[in-house]
Design a protein around this motif. Sequence first.
Motif, PDB file in Angstrom:
ATOM      1  N   PHE A  51       0.854  -1.176   0.000  1.00 57.94           N
ATOM      2  CA  PHE A  51       0.000   0.000   0.000  1.00 57.94           C
ATOM      3  C   PHE A  51       0.893   1.230   0.000  1.00 57.94           C
ATOM      4  O   PHE A  51       1.893   1.262   0.723  1.00 57.94           O
ATOM      5  N   TRP A  53       1.297   5.568   0.260  1.00 61.31           N
ATOM      6  CA  TRP A  53       0.705   6.825   0.733  1.00 61.31           C
ATOM      7  C   TRP A  53       1.760   7.925   0.700  1.00 61.31           C
ATOM      8  O   TRP A  53       2.936   7.684   0.981  1.00 61.31           O
ATOM      9  N   ASP A  91      -5.863   3.905   8.874  1.00 59.99           N
ATOM     10  CA  ASP A  91      -6.009   2.546   8.380  1.00 59.99           C
ATOM     11  C   ASP A  91      -4.978   2.318   7.265  1.00 59.99           C
ATOM     12  O   ASP A  91      -4.864   3.130   6.337  1.00 59.99           O
ATOM     13  N   GLU A  93      -4.862   0.082   4.873  1.00 60.86           N
ATOM     14  CA  GLU A  93      -5.394  -0.273   3.562  1.00 60.86           C
ATOM     15  C   GLU A  93      -6.177   0.849   2.893  1.00 60.86           C
ATOM     16  O   GLU A  93      -6.182   0.948   1.675  1.00 60.86           O
ATOM     17  N   THR A  94      -6.839   1.706   3.683  1.00 68.56           N
ATOM     18  CA  THR A  94      -7.677   2.765   3.091  1.00 68.56           C
ATOM     19  C   THR A  94      -7.095   4.156   3.251  1.00 68.56           C
ATOM     20  O   THR A  94      -7.500   5.076   2.552  1.00 68.56           O
ATOM     21  N   ALA A  96      -7.707   6.055   5.700  1.00 65.66           N
ATOM     22  CA  ALA A  96      -8.662   6.852   6.471  1.00 65.66           C
ATOM     23  C   ALA A  96      -8.176   7.045   7.906  1.00 65.66           C
ATOM     24  O   ALA A  96      -7.662   6.113   8.532  1.00 65.66           O
ATOM     25  N   SER A 106      -8.267  11.673   5.060  1.00 67.56           N
ATOM     26  CA  SER A 106      -7.472  10.500   4.682  1.00 67.56           C
ATOM     27  C   SER A 106      -6.101  10.918   4.185  1.00 67.56           C
ATOM     28  O   SER A 106      -5.912  12.053   3.752  1.00 67.56           O
ATOM     29  N   PRO A 109      -3.304   8.857  -1.433  1.00 70.78           N
ATOM     30  CA  PRO A 109      -2.760   7.599  -1.951  1.00 70.78           C
ATOM     31  C   PRO A 109      -1.684   7.823  -3.004  1.00 70.78           C
ATOM     32  O   PRO A 109      -1.689   8.820  -3.725  1.00 70.78           O
ATOM     33  N   THR A 127      -4.610   7.491  -7.428  1.00 66.70           N
ATOM     34  CA  THR A 127      -5.638   6.543  -7.018  1.00 66.70           C
ATOM     35  C   THR A 127      -4.978   5.439  -6.228  1.00 66.70           C
ATOM     36  O   THR A 127      -3.979   4.889  -6.638  1.00 66.70           O
ATOM     37  N   SER A 128      -5.537   5.110  -5.071  1.00 69.87           N
ATOM     38  CA  SER A 128      -4.962   4.055  -4.239  1.00 69.87           C
ATOM     39  C   SER A 128      -5.017   2.719  -4.967  1.00 69.87           C
ATOM     40  O   SER A 128      -5.974   2.399  -5.631  1.00 69.87           O
ATOM     41  N   ARG A 129      -3.980   1.953  -4.824  1.00 66.10           N
ATOM     42  CA  ARG A 129      -3.944   0.621  -5.406  1.00 66.10           C
ATOM     43  C   ARG A 129      -3.145  -0.290  -4.493  1.00 66.10           C
ATOM     44  O   ARG A 129      -2.124   0.087  -3.969  1.00 66.10           O
ATOM     45  N   GLU A 130      -3.648  -1.487  -4.301  1.00 65.41           N
ATOM     46  CA  GLU A 130      -2.901  -2.481  -3.552  1.00 65.41           C
ATOM     47  C   GLU A 130      -2.363  -3.484  -4.531  1.00 65.41           C
ATOM     48  O   GLU A 130      -2.983  -3.746  -5.563  1.00 65.41           O
TER      49      GLU A 130
END
Length: 133
Positions: A51, A53, A91, A93-94, A96, A106, A109, A127-130
Amino acid sequence: MTGATDAPPDEQSAQGFVLGPAASVEDGQARGFPGPDGRKIIVVRRNGRLFGWIDSCPHFEGGTPMAWKTDAYLDGTGQYLACHSHGALFDIETGACVLGACLGKSLTPARLYVSQDHQIRLESGQTSREIER
């Protein structure tokens, strides 16, 4: 690989800013890598997924770096990203905020992928991406 970009090697070089080797972030670990604009990119590996950020807490106008020392991005339990400036928790993963003065906000990302040469690369866009290794 879930969420990964599978571009040919020549396109990967042209498209992605190299952050570092995928193997340098172990499961349950967070690391900061210098980004293309000088701000750090936090990369966290959880259950084999990465993840990303931007290292900038949304509590303060313009953001503030979150770690109090090199790569100290996780709280004491290792379950959350922490802003050590004022104690907010996020969090993994998100992104937030789950505790602290920035509830409802938040982290920004950073879209990542692992290239065929096993480097973590930053894609353009926010855009967030895992991804899985």
